[in-house]
Design a protein around this motif. Structure first.
Motif, PDB file in Angstrom:
ATOM      1  N   LEU A 199       0.799  -1.125  -0.133  1.00 18.08           N
ATOM      2  CA  LEU A 199      -0.108  -0.054  -0.021  1.00 18.08           C
ATOM      3  C   LEU A 199       0.828   1.075  -0.122  1.00 18.08           C
ATOM      4  N   ALA A 200       1.809   1.332   0.678  1.00 15.97           N
ATOM      5  CA  ALA A 200       2.668   2.443   0.681  1.00 15.97           C
ATOM      6  C   ALA A 200       3.462   2.689  -0.404  1.00 15.97           C
ATOM      7  N   LEU A 201       3.783   1.685  -1.259  1.00 19.05           N
ATOM      8  CA  LEU A 201       4.476   1.688  -2.614  1.00 19.05           C
ATOM      9  C   LEU A 201       3.497   2.007  -3.510  1.00 19.05           C
ATOM     10  N   SER A 202       2.353   1.799  -3.505  1.00 12.26           N
ATOM     11  CA  SER A 202       1.083   2.142  -4.432  1.00 12.26           C
ATOM     12  C   SER A 202       1.130   3.626  -4.275  1.00 12.26           C
ATOM     13  N   SER A 203       0.868   3.954  -3.053  1.00 16.37           N
ATOM     14  CA  SER A 203       0.650   5.413  -2.795  1.00 16.37           C
ATOM     15  C   SER A 203       1.858   6.252  -3.449  1.00 16.37           C
ATOM     16  N   ILE A 204       3.109   5.734  -3.134  1.00 18.90           N
ATOM     17  CA  ILE A 204       4.141   6.626  -3.725  1.00 18.90           C
ATOM     18  C   ILE A 204       3.997   6.511  -5.241  1.00 18.90           C
ATOM     19  N   ILE A 205       3.977   5.591  -5.845  1.00 21.51           N
ATOM     20  CA  ILE A 205       3.716   5.753  -7.458  1.00 21.51           C
ATOM     21  C   ILE A 205       2.569   6.427  -7.931  1.00 21.51           C
ATOM     22  N   LEU A 206       1.462   6.423  -7.138  1.00 21.47           N
ATOM     23  CA  LEU A 206       0.218   7.136  -7.423  1.00 21.47           C
ATOM     24  C   LEU A 206       0.693   8.789  -7.273  1.00 21.47           C
TER      25      LEU A 206
END
Length: 201
Positions: free
Chosen positions: A31-38
């Protein structure tokens, strides 16, 4: 023996299922990585949309202006470009369809469909603002010149971000000129050297 096999089979299945799942820590990392990518992707998408809308609007506008000028020269006639109202005359409201048409009598009116040179498409993104001085039209003479009806078009994105704004000017020779960013601040300048702004237009 069958019961023993059933127990072993169930344990084996449970073992497989347990290995297929995610731990809470793994889920949090995803979830943290997805947030950064978004966070990086969304501004990039907005820039892409702005760039695409700007390119489409400018391409159609420049094609229309060039065709109007070339038609005036090649056919040795007068071509008018303006917003055509419901009465088929040049209107003061540039939100009407913008049309380039043969206008040998300079009446600024379409009386026959054969007069039409090109109709500009409505911009799909952003907005197009027209500044035509005291006139509600642009006129191309048989020489290609547009003397007396100078002006410009400004395209602004829906975000009103001046960095994505564009301006196309019609010079005295009737040629469209795209404004450029000469001072490198990310915003194009008008003919006076002032940055283009979308605020209030």
């Amino acid at each position: 023996m069958n019961e023993t096999q059933d127990i072993i089979t169930r344990k084996y299945q449970l073992n497989i299922y347990s290995k297929c799942g995610f731990t809470l820590v793994e889920l949090a990392i995803v979830l943290a990585l997805s947030s950064i990518i978004l966070a990086f992707a969304i501004p990039g998408t907005a820039n892409l949309i702005n760039h695409s809308g700007r390119h489409a609007a400018l391409a159609d506008l420049i094609a229309t202006l060039n065709l109007a000028r070339n038609t005036a020269i090649n056919e040795q006639t007068t071509v008018t470009l303006c917003a055509i109202g419901n009465d088929s005359k040049c209107a003061n409201d540039w939100s009407f369809p913008i049309v380039a048409f043969r206008d040998p009598t300079r009446s600024r009116q379409i009386t026959n469909d054969t007069q039409i040179v090109r109709v500009m498409h409505s911009v799909e993104a952003g907005r197009l603002v027209v500044r035509s001085g005291i006139h509600n039209y642009f006129r191309f003479q048989s020489s290609g010149w547009s003397r007396g009806t100078l002006g410009h078009f400004i395209w602004c994105p829906d975000s009103d971000d001046d960095r994505h704004a564009a301006q196309v000017r019609i010079n005295m020779g009737g040629r469209p000129q795209v404004a450029r960013d000469y001072d490198g601040d990310g915003v194009v300048e008008d003919a006076s050297g002032d940055p283009i702004t979308c605020e209030g237009i």
